[in-house]
Design a protein around this motif. Structure first.
Motif, PDB file in Angstrom:
ATOM      1  N   LEU A   1      21.935 -53.888  83.282  1.00 53.71           N
ATOM      2  CA  LEU A   1      23.187 -54.099  82.563  1.00 53.71           C
ATOM      3  C   LEU A   1      23.229 -53.307  81.261  1.00 53.71           C
ATOM      4  N   SER A   2      22.077 -53.088  80.637  1.00 60.03           N
ATOM      5  CA  SER A   2      22.047 -52.239  79.439  1.00 60.03           C
ATOM      6  C   SER A   2      22.491 -50.823  79.780  1.00 60.03           C
ATOM      7  N   MET A   3      22.040 -50.306  80.941  1.00 59.01           N
ATOM      8  CA  MET A   3      22.481 -48.981  81.375  1.00 59.01           C
ATOM      9  C   MET A   3      23.971 -48.978  81.699  1.00 59.01           C
ATOM     10  N   VAL A   4      24.461 -50.058  82.317  1.00 55.50           N
ATOM     11  CA  VAL A   4      25.897 -50.152  82.628  1.00 55.50           C
ATOM     12  C   VAL A   4      26.717 -50.079  81.339  1.00 55.50           C
ATOM     13  N   GLN A   5      26.301 -50.823  80.335  1.00 53.01           N
ATOM     14  CA  GLN A   5      27.045 -50.818  79.072  1.00 53.01           C
ATOM     15  C   GLN A   5      27.039 -49.442  78.418  1.00 53.01           C
ATOM     16  N   ARG A   6      25.890 -48.777  78.407  1.00 56.93           N
ATOM     17  CA  ARG A   6      25.812 -47.463  77.772  1.00 56.93           C
ATOM     18  C   ARG A   6      26.643 -46.432  78.520  1.00 56.93           C
ATOM     19  N   LEU A   7      26.600 -46.459  79.839  1.00 53.77           N
ATOM     20  CA  LEU A   7      27.390 -45.515  80.623  1.00 53.77           C
ATOM     21  C   LEU A   7      28.883 -45.767  80.437  1.00 53.77           C
ATOM     22  N   THR A   8      29.278 -47.031  80.377  1.00 57.85           N
ATOM     23  CA  THR A   8      30.689 -47.346  80.200  1.00 57.85           C
ATOM     24  C   THR A   8      31.179 -46.899  78.830  1.00 57.85           C
TER      25      THR A   8
END
Length: 499
Positions: free
Chosen positions: A428-435
């Motif tokens: 989810l940390s990667m999802v937030q950064r990509l978004t």
């Protein structure tokens, strides 16, 4: 900044000019009026002495000639009355024989006092200066002399003086503007160089460091400090990139070898040790996924790329088709719903990774016989956002998360206390950064019928073109979509959602 410095100089100089020129103009106008009044009064006194002398010697017939000569010499009109206020001669109008003793200035002069001042002239529509003086002999008023002078020449002279002052002020302001502009440019040139260097450093590489030998001493020292700091930062970034690149190769081999050695123990272990071996192999796999997640986050933070226009509906349909087979193994359905959202801005490859991470987490939390829904929605017309955002919902029917857990779910390595899966806490940390790198935002909400609703908001392509795309750029590295042919790679490189 140049404009502000220049405006401050001009404002200060304008105040100085106003403080000097305006009082000078009023003082000059008042002094000129006083000078003209004194001159007119002195001339009237001299003329009154002459007229009194003529009347005393019984030569009243000489008064018209004397008055005309005075008029020709000074341009003023003359009125002479006797001691009763009866007009003896008038160079301007034919009022001879009329008694004008009731007029204020004549009455004042008949009482042996001088009267001077200005009044409106209805004929010329301008101000005139009058000087009315008595002609006395032994304190007895024998006659009264009134001179009338137009103030139009004086008004023109004063107006010309005001124009000269204004032109002088404008000239001074122009000179100050040129000098101030040159000084402001010399001061702000190092600042502009620092601004350009800062922008380059923000983009990831400083190619034109600011000069350290120009501008005031304070700015030279600031430029030198900035250059040293930027050089140090670039060195650290380069070292971190090198570490991320090298560690990804150096760590894979020993972890893979360790897993193979553990698996080779299986034929030689007693059944009672089999459980411990499986847990050890699982921990090695989790460690491998964690290392790959950390390296992926490092690559995200070390590179800067530009969002591109991506068809959200096509990506959603593609990922749903790929994950349907994986979900079928757990007897979980994946459906696509909602209204077509169209094209959005996203970092290349980010949408695939966002959806893969969210689907992986949702699949881990979904019990058999439930459904995972991928729903898209176009930007609402009255959303109040500028610009309105397109939305992607990934909704499961699992146990859901508490509000406190939803707030902490995007923290690195965070996992809920009741988590029973092998996730690393990085997905989810990667999802937030990509978004966020794509100019959007991701939130976790409680689903209406239980479970979790992951909402990804992205900028629509058409609305985003109207804005400056530079504000949406962030430093990330593309993490390419996994190759899904063969076994299930996403569960090997994407962490699960913390539960």
């Amino acid at each position: 900044m140049t404009r502000r410095i220049l405006l401050s100089h001009l404002s200060l100089m304008l105040l100085v000019l106003l403080a000097l020129e305006v009082p000078f103009g009023f003082i000059y106008a008042r002094s000129e009026l006083t000078r003209v009044s004194n001159t007119a009064e002195l001339g009237a006194v001299t003329l009154a002495v002459v007229c009194e002398d003529k009347l005393e010697h019984g030569r009243a017939s000489d008064l018209p000639e004397i008055a005309r000569n005075y008029t020709q010499r000074t341009g003023s009109s003359v009125v002479v009355t006797d001691h009763n206020g009866t007009v003896l001669t008038d160079t301007d109008t034919d009022t001879v024989g009329q008694n004008i003793s009731s007029e204020p200035d004549i009455a004042t002069a008949l009482h042996n006092r001088t009267a001077t001042g200005t009044r409106d002239d209805p004929v010329s529509d301008s101000d005139i200066l009058f000087a009315t003086v008595p002609g006395t002999s032994d304190n007895t008023v024998s006659c009264v002399v009134r001179t009338l002078s137009s103030l139009a020449p004086l008004t023109q002279k004063v107006q010309a003086t005001w124009v000269a002052l204004a032109v002088t002020g404008l000239g001074v302001l122009a000179a100050v503007a040129l000098i101030g502009f040159a000084l402001a440019r010399s001061i702000t040139r190092p600042l502009r160089a620092l601004e350009r260097a800062t922008a380059q450093l923000a983009d990831g590489r400083l190619t034109n460091p600011p000069a350290t030998d120009r501008g005031p001493p304070e700015l030279r020292r600031l430029a030198a400090s900035f250059t040293r700091t930027a050089t140090r930062l670039q060195h650290l970034l380069h070292s971190q990139r090198a570490f991320a690149s090298e560690a990804s190769h150096q760590l894979k081999t020993p972890l893979t070898a360790l897993r193979l050695r553990l698996e080779n123990f299986e034929p030689h272990l007693t059944p009672c040790a089999q459980h411990s071996l499986n847990e050890a192999i699982g921990e090695v796999g989790r460690l491998s996924r964690m290392v790959q997640g950390l390296l992926a986050l490092a690559r995200l933070e070390n590179s800067a790329i530009t969002p591109e226009v991506i068809d959200l509906d096509a990506v959603v349909a593609d990922r749903a088709a790929i994950w349907t087979a994986f979900a079928g193994e757990q007897r979980v359905d994946i459906t696509v719903a909602g209204t077509k959202a169209g094209q959005v801005w996203a970092v290349p490859g980010a949408l695939e990774q966002i959806i893969d991470n969210l689907l992986s987490n949702a699949l881990r939390a979904s019990p058999p016989g439930t459904t995972i829904t991928l729903a898209t929605a176009p930007p609402p017309a009255d959303s109040g956002r500028t610009p309105p955002m397109a939305e992607l919902h990934v909704t499961d029917e699992g146990p859901g998360m508490t509000e406190i857990d939803r707030r902490r779910a995007f923290d690195r390595f965070w996992r809920a206390a009741d988590a029973h899966h092998d996730g690393t806490g990085l997905g989810l940390s990667m999802v937030q950064r990509l978004t966020r790198a794509s100019g959007g935002e991701v939130t976790l909400n409680a689903a209406p019928h239980g479970g979790l609703d992951a909402v990804v908001q992205l900028r629509p392509a058409q609305a985003a073109r109207a804005r400056s795309s530079a504000a949406a750029l962030q430093k990330i590295a593309p993490l390419r979509s996994p190759n899904t042919a063969g076994n299930r790679p996403m569960t090997e490189r994407i962490s699960g959602r913390p539960r």
